[in-house]
Design an enzyme around this catalytic site. Structure first.
Site, PDB file in Angstrom:
ATOM      1  N   HIS A 110      20.817  60.985  45.532  1.00  0.00           N
ATOM      2  CA  HIS A 110      20.549  60.320  46.817  1.00  0.00           C
ATOM      3  C   HIS A 110      21.758  60.388  47.751  1.00  0.00           C
ATOM      4  O   HIS A 110      21.827  59.638  48.713  1.00  0.00           O
ATOM      5  CB  HIS A 110      20.114  58.876  46.583  1.00  0.00           C
ATOM      6  N   LYS A 157      49.277  40.491  40.037  1.00  0.00           N
ATOM      7  CA  LYS A 157      48.405  40.106  38.932  1.00  0.00           C
ATOM      8  C   LYS A 157      47.368  39.045  39.327  1.00  0.00           C
ATOM      9  O   LYS A 157      46.195  39.195  39.038  1.00  0.00           O
ATOM     10  CB  LYS A 157      49.266  39.596  37.776  1.00  0.00           C
ATOM     11  N   TRP A 211      55.108  38.466  46.789  1.00  0.00           N
ATOM     12  CA  TRP A 211      54.077  39.444  47.140  1.00  0.00           C
ATOM     13  C   TRP A 211      53.700  39.099  48.576  1.00  0.00           C
ATOM     14  O   TRP A 211      53.092  38.060  48.836  1.00  0.00           O
ATOM     15  CB  TRP A 211      52.878  39.292  46.201  1.00  0.00           C
ATOM     16  N   ARG A 255      53.750  38.927  38.991  1.00  0.00           N
ATOM     17  CA  ARG A 255      53.000  38.151  39.984  1.00  0.00           C
ATOM     18  C   ARG A 255      53.289  38.613  41.420  1.00  0.00           C
ATOM     19  O   ARG A 255      52.620  38.181  42.361  1.00  0.00           O
ATOM     20  CB  ARG A 255      53.354  36.674  39.872  1.00  0.00           C
ATOM     21  N   GLU A 284      34.300  50.034  36.198  1.00  0.00           N
ATOM     22  CA  GLU A 284      35.580  49.539  35.707  1.00  0.00           C
ATOM     23  C   GLU A 284      36.555  50.699  35.444  1.00  0.00           C
ATOM     24  O   GLU A 284      37.738  50.619  35.785  1.00  0.00           O
ATOM     25  CB  GLU A 284      35.353  48.705  34.431  1.00  0.00           C
ATOM     26  N   CYS A 295      53.129  35.923  43.717  1.00  0.00           N
ATOM     27  CA  CYS A 295      54.442  35.308  43.893  1.00  0.00           C
ATOM     28  C   CYS A 295      54.763  34.454  42.672  1.00  0.00           C
ATOM     29  O   CYS A 295      53.875  33.869  42.068  1.00  0.00           O
ATOM     30  CB  CYS A 295      54.571  34.440  45.128  1.00  0.00           C
ATOM     31  N   LYS A 325      40.191  51.245  37.173  1.00  0.00           N
ATOM     32  CA  LYS A 325      41.436  51.424  36.397  1.00  0.00           C
ATOM     33  C   LYS A 325      42.179  52.661  36.881  1.00  0.00           C
ATOM     34  O   LYS A 325      43.380  52.633  37.098  1.00  0.00           O
ATOM     35  CB  LYS A 325      41.110  51.625  34.929  1.00  0.00           C
ATOM     36  N   ASN A 347      54.558  29.261  46.982  1.00  0.00           N
ATOM     37  CA  ASN A 347      53.439  30.169  46.718  1.00  0.00           C
ATOM     38  C   ASN A 347      52.229  29.610  47.450  1.00  0.00           C
ATOM     39  O   ASN A 347      52.033  28.389  47.453  1.00  0.00           O
ATOM     40  CB  ASN A 347      53.090  30.201  45.221  1.00  0.00           C
ATOM     41  N   GLY A 348      51.422  30.476  48.003  1.00  0.00           N
ATOM     42  CA  GLY A 348      50.228  30.024  48.724  1.00  0.00           C
ATOM     43  C   GLY A 348      50.319  30.428  50.179  1.00  0.00           C
ATOM     44  O   GLY A 348      51.150  31.272  50.547  1.00  0.00           O
ATOM     45  N   GLU A 357      43.659  52.121  40.464  1.00  0.00           N
ATOM     46  CA  GLU A 357      44.733  51.125  40.508  1.00  0.00           C
ATOM     47  C   GLU A 357      46.073  51.695  40.060  1.00  0.00           C
ATOM     48  O   GLU A 357      47.100  51.393  40.654  1.00  0.00           O
ATOM     49  CB  GLU A 357      44.411  49.943  39.578  1.00  0.00           C
TER      50      GLU A 357
HETATM   51  C1  AGP Z   1      42.285  44.293  37.364  1.00  0.00           C
HETATM   52  O1  AGP Z   1      42.779  45.485  36.865  1.00  0.00           O
HETATM   53  C2  AGP Z   1      42.677  43.978  38.728  1.00  0.00           C
HETATM   54  N1  AGP Z   1      44.080  44.000  38.939  1.00  0.00           N
HETATM   55  C3  AGP Z   1      41.909  42.926  39.500  1.00  0.00           C
HETATM   56  O2  AGP Z   1      40.719  43.531  39.883  1.00  0.00           O
HETATM   57  C4  AGP Z   1      41.590  41.582  38.809  1.00  0.00           C
HETATM   58  O3  AGP Z   1      40.679  41.783  37.782  1.00  0.00           O
HETATM   59  C5  AGP Z   1      41.028  40.601  39.844  1.00  0.00           C
HETATM   60  O4  AGP Z   1      41.992  40.354  40.833  1.00  0.00           O
HETATM   61  C6  AGP Z   1      40.553  39.309  39.243  1.00  0.00           C
HETATM   62  O5  AGP Z   1      41.555  38.649  38.548  1.00  0.00           O
HETATM   63  P1  AGP Z   1      41.227  37.455  37.576  1.00  0.00           P
HETATM   64  O6  AGP Z   1      40.429  37.993  36.445  1.00  0.00           O
HETATM   65  O7  AGP Z   1      42.546  36.913  37.152  1.00  0.00           O
HETATM   66  O8  AGP Z   1      40.424  36.443  38.350  1.00  0.00           O
END
Ligand code: AGP
Length: 604
Positions: free
Chosen positions: A504, A599, A74, A27, A481, A2, A485, A100-101, A488
Site C-alpha cells: 500500500h 534516559k 539535558w 539522565r 521496537e 538532568c 533501537k 530538574n523540570g 536511536e
Molecule cells: C527506549 O530505548 C527509549 N530511549 C525511549 O523510547 C523510552 O522507552 C521512553 O522514553 C519511555 O521511557 P519509560 O519507559 O521510562 O517511561
C-alpha cells in the site's frame, strides 16, 4: 532527564559529587556543574559544556569543602553551554540552585525580576528560582524557598544552598524525583539513587509537594506549606555493583546479556502450578473486579509503548478482553472517553516519564482505575497508580531500553495469564503458557550465544543509509521496537510497517540499498510473511529474516528458538537488540549516550 546530586557532611565534597554525576550522566549529558561551600565561606562554582569528564578536568586541585550541589543537564531552555549549566547562582553569589523540570511561567517571572533589577546570566528557566530565593526577605532558607515555589508554575526537583545558612541544603519536589540518602553524620540528595548508592542504601523518597532540610547529622521533611511529614528511610533493593558495567564495554551490552537473569527474576515466586496461573501481589484487583473488565487500554511512550502493544495482544489472546496500546503522549490531548469498565495500564521503565504520569493523573481525576507496569520501585508512576506489577529488570543505565522491554513484555504475559485464568483460559492453556515462560531464560541464552554471527551481519548492514522492518500482527511491535533501537543508537534511518501494508505504499522504497528485516515466526501467518518477502525480492531488495527456520527468500536468516506463539515476540526482539548494538559499534557511535536523548523524559 538532568541529574542532581548534593552532599553535606564531613568528607571532601568535590570527588563525591563528581562520582555522583558520573553515575547520573545517563539522565542528561550536554553540560554539568558543581558548587561547593568553601571552607572560608562563600561559594566556589565550576561549570562546563559537555560531559562530566570535561567538568572534572576544570575542577581545580584545591577545591576543598564539605557541602555542595551538582548537576548534569539535558537542555530544554537555552542551548548546552557553560553559562546555561547548573548550578545557577544569584548576582551576589550567595544562592545556588540545581533544578530538574520546567518552570512554565519563567518568561513572565524573568521579566518581573529583571524589571526589579535582577541580572540573569543564563537563558534557562531554572535561573528564575535562584533570583526569587535571593530576593526573598523571609528569615529562614526554608521560607525563602517556599516563597519562591509559591509563584512558580511547572515541575521541579531542586536542591538549594545559601551562604547565610551554611549548615543546610534545602530540597523540594513537584513532578521531578528527589531522594534523600541518609548516612552516618552525612546526608545526600539526588534525583536518583544511582548517585548515592555507593555511600548509603538508606533512602527517603520525597513526594510531590514535599520539601526537606538536610544537615550533616539530621534531616526533616515537610510539605511546601510547612507541615511536618514523617519520612522513614527505606533500604534500596539493589547493590551498588548493579549500577556498574560489570566487565562489559557498555551498559547496553551488559543489559542485553543480563536478560536471562532478568526474566528469571520477573517470574520468580509468581507462578502457581496448582491452578496454572500466577500471583501478582500488588495488583489490588480481586477476581470479581477482574471479571468485570470490558476493555484494557495500555499507555506508554517509546519502547514502553511497543511493549504495551505486545502486552495488549497477550491480554486479548489469553484473557479475551479487547485491548490496545496507545502513546501516552497523545492520549490525554484527544479528550479520551474514560470508561468505568476499562482497566487502564500505565507502562514505564523509569516510572517518571512525564507524558505517562500526566495521562495517569488525568485518568485518575476522571475516576478511572489505573494500574502500573513499572521497573523503578517507588517511582512517581508506581506511587500514583492503584496497583500494578513491577518488572524487576534491575537498574537499566543505557539510555536505550533492552532488558526492561523484555521484562515488561514478560510482566504483561503474567498479567494476561492471571486475567485469562480468572476468565476463560483453560488449565491446559495456562500450563502451556507457564511452560513457555519457564523456557524463556534458556532460550534467550541460546540467542545470545549467536552474538558473533549477528556481529558479522551487522557489519554488512551497517553500510545501509536506511532500513525497513516488517512484521505481521504479533511481529509488528517487534519490528517497531527493532527499528527504534537501530535509529536511536546507530542513527540509521529505519521504518517499521506491518508486512501487509507494504504494497500500500512503502514498497516504493524497496531497492538494493534499502535492506529489510523481516520478522517471520512459524505461526499461522508464515505463508503471508513469505509472500511479503517475495514482493521485496521481486524488487531486488535484500532481506534479513528473524525466523524459526531458514527462509529461502531471505539473504540471511537469524534463527531463534520456538516458544508458544503468544510468547514468540519476546524472543524475536532479542537478536535485533544485538544487531542494533553491533551496527552502532561498527559505526563508532556513543552507544550508552546517543545524541539528543536522555534516559528519563520528565518534561513534556
Ligand atoms: C527506549 O530505548 C527509549 N530511549 C525511549 O523510547 C523510552 O522507552 C521512553 O522514553 C519511555 O521511557 P519509560 O519507559 O521510562 O517511561
Amino acid at each position: 532527564m538532568c541529574g542532581i546530586v548534593g552532599y553535606i557532611g564531613k568528607r571532601d565534597v568535590a570527588p563525591l559529587l563528581l562520582e555522583g554525576l558520573q553515575r547520573l550522566e545517563y539522565r542528561g549529558y550536554d553540560s554539568a556543574g558543581i558548587v561547593i561551600a568553601g571552607k572560608s565561606g562563600g561559594f566556589k562554582a565550576v561549570k562546563a559544556k559537555g560531559r562530566v569528564r570535561e567538568l572534572e578536568a576544570r575542577v581545580p586541585k584545591r577545591f576543598a569543602g564539605t557541602t555542595g550541589i551538582a548537576h548534569t543537564r539535558w537542555a530544554t531552555h537555552g542551548a548546552p553551554s557553560d553559562v546555561n549549566a547548573h548550578p545557577h547562582l544569584d548576582t551576589e553569589g550567595k544562592v545556588a540552585v540545581v533544578h530538574n523540570g520546567i518552570v512554565d511561567n519563567a518568561s513572565e517571572l524573568r521579566a518581573k525580576l529583571e524589571a526589579d533589577g535582577a541580572v540573569f546570566a543564563s537563558e534557562t528557566d531554572s535561573e528564575v528560582i535562584t533570583h526569587l530565593i535571593a530576593r526573598s526577605q523571609a528569615a529562614s532558607l526554608e521560607e525563602k524557598v517556599r516563597e519562591a515555589l509559591r509563584v512558580i508554575e511547572g515541575t521541579y526537583g531542586i536542591a538549594v544552598m545559601h551562604a547565610d545558612f551554611p549548615d543546610r541544603i534545602v530540597a523540594a519536589r513537584n513532578g521531578s524525583p528527589v531522594v534523600l540518602g541518609i548516612g552516618e553524620k552525612e546526608m545526600f540528595v539526588a534525583s536518583d539513587v544511582a548517585a548515592l548508592i555507593s555511600h548509603t542504601r538508606q533512602v527517603v523518597t520525597l513526594d510531590d509537594g514535599e520539601m526537606a532540610t538536610l544537615k550533616a547529622d539530621d534531616f526533616r521533611t515537610y510539605t511546601t506549606s510547612g507541615t511536618r511529614t514523617t519520612a522513614t528511610p527505606e533500604t534500596v533493593e539493589w547493590e551498588a555493583a548493579s549500577y556498574d558495567m560489570g566487565g562489559h564495554d557498555t551498559y547496553m551490552h551488559k543489559e542485553i546479556c543480563e536478560q536471562p537473569d532478568a526474566v528469571d527474576r520477573v517470574l520468580r515466586g509468581r507462578i502457581d502450578d496448582k491452578f496454572s496461573t500466577v500471583h501478582l501481589g500488588g495488583l489490588n484487583l480481586d477476581a470479581r473486579e477482574a471479571r468485570g473488565i470490558r476493555r484494557v487500554k495500555i499507555l506508554g511512550c517509546g519502547t514502553s509503548y511497543h511493549a504495551g502493544m505486545i502486552g495488549a495482544s497477550l491480554v486479548e489472546g489469553l484473557a479475551r478482553i479487547p485491548a490496545d496500546s496507545e502513546p501516552a503522549s497523545e492520549f490525554r490531548y484527544r479528550n479520551p472517553v474514560v470508561d468505568p469498565d476499562t482497566l487502564y495500564i500505565a507502562v514505564s521503565q523509569s516510572g517518571e516519564t512525564y507524558d505517562v504520569l500526566a495521562a495517569v493523573q488525568e485518568l485518575k481525576r476522571k475516576g478511572a482505575r489505573v494500574l502500573g507496569v513499572v521497573n523503578v520501585v517507588g517511582s512517581a508512576i508506581a506511587r500514583e497508580t492503584d496497583g500494578g506489577v513491577y518488572v524487576h529488570a534491575g537498574p537499566e543505565v543505557c539510555v536505550v531500553s533492552t532488558k526492561c522491554f523484555t521484562n515488561t513484555v514478560v510482566a504483561f504475559a503474567l498479567l494476561a495469564l492471571h486475567l485469562g485464568r480468572i476468565r476463560d483460559l483453560s488449565v491446559a492453556d495456562g500450563k502451556r503458557i507457564i511452560e513457555g515462560l519457564r523456557a524463556l531464560p534458556e532460550q534467550i541464552q541460546e540467542i545470545l550465544a549467536q552474538e558473533e554471527d549477528i556481529k558479522k551481519l551487522a557489519a554488512e548492514y551497517a553500510e545501509a543509509k536506511s532500513m525497513m522492518f516488517i512484521g505481521r500482527v504479533r511481529g509488528y511491535p517487534v519490528a517497531l521496537e527493532a527499528s527504534l533501537k537501530l535509529k536511536e543508537i546507530s542513527y540509521i534511518h529505519a521504518e517499521a510497517y506491518p508486512a501487509s501494508e507494504l504494497k500500500h505504499g512503502p514498497l516504493a522504497l524497496i531497492e538494493p540499498a534499502m535492506p529489510t528485516v523481516a520478522i517471520v515466526p512459524d505461526d499461522s501467518l508464515l505463508e503471508k510473511n513469505r509472500a511479503a518477502m517475495e514482493e521485496i525480492k521481486a524488487r531486488s531488495g535484500r532481506i534479513l529474516a528473524v525466523a524459526h527456520r531458514e527462509q529461502e527468500k531471505a539473504d540471511h536468516t537469524i534463527l531463534v528458538p520456538k516458544n508458544e506463539d503468544e510468547l514468540d515476540p519476546i524472543l524475536m526482539g532479542i537478536p535485533l537488540q544485538l544487531l542494533a548494538y553491533h551496527t552502532a559499534l561498527a559505526l563508532g557511535r556513543d552507544i550508552d549516550k546517543p545524541r539528543n536523548l536522555a534516559k528519563s523524559v520528565t518534561v513534556e
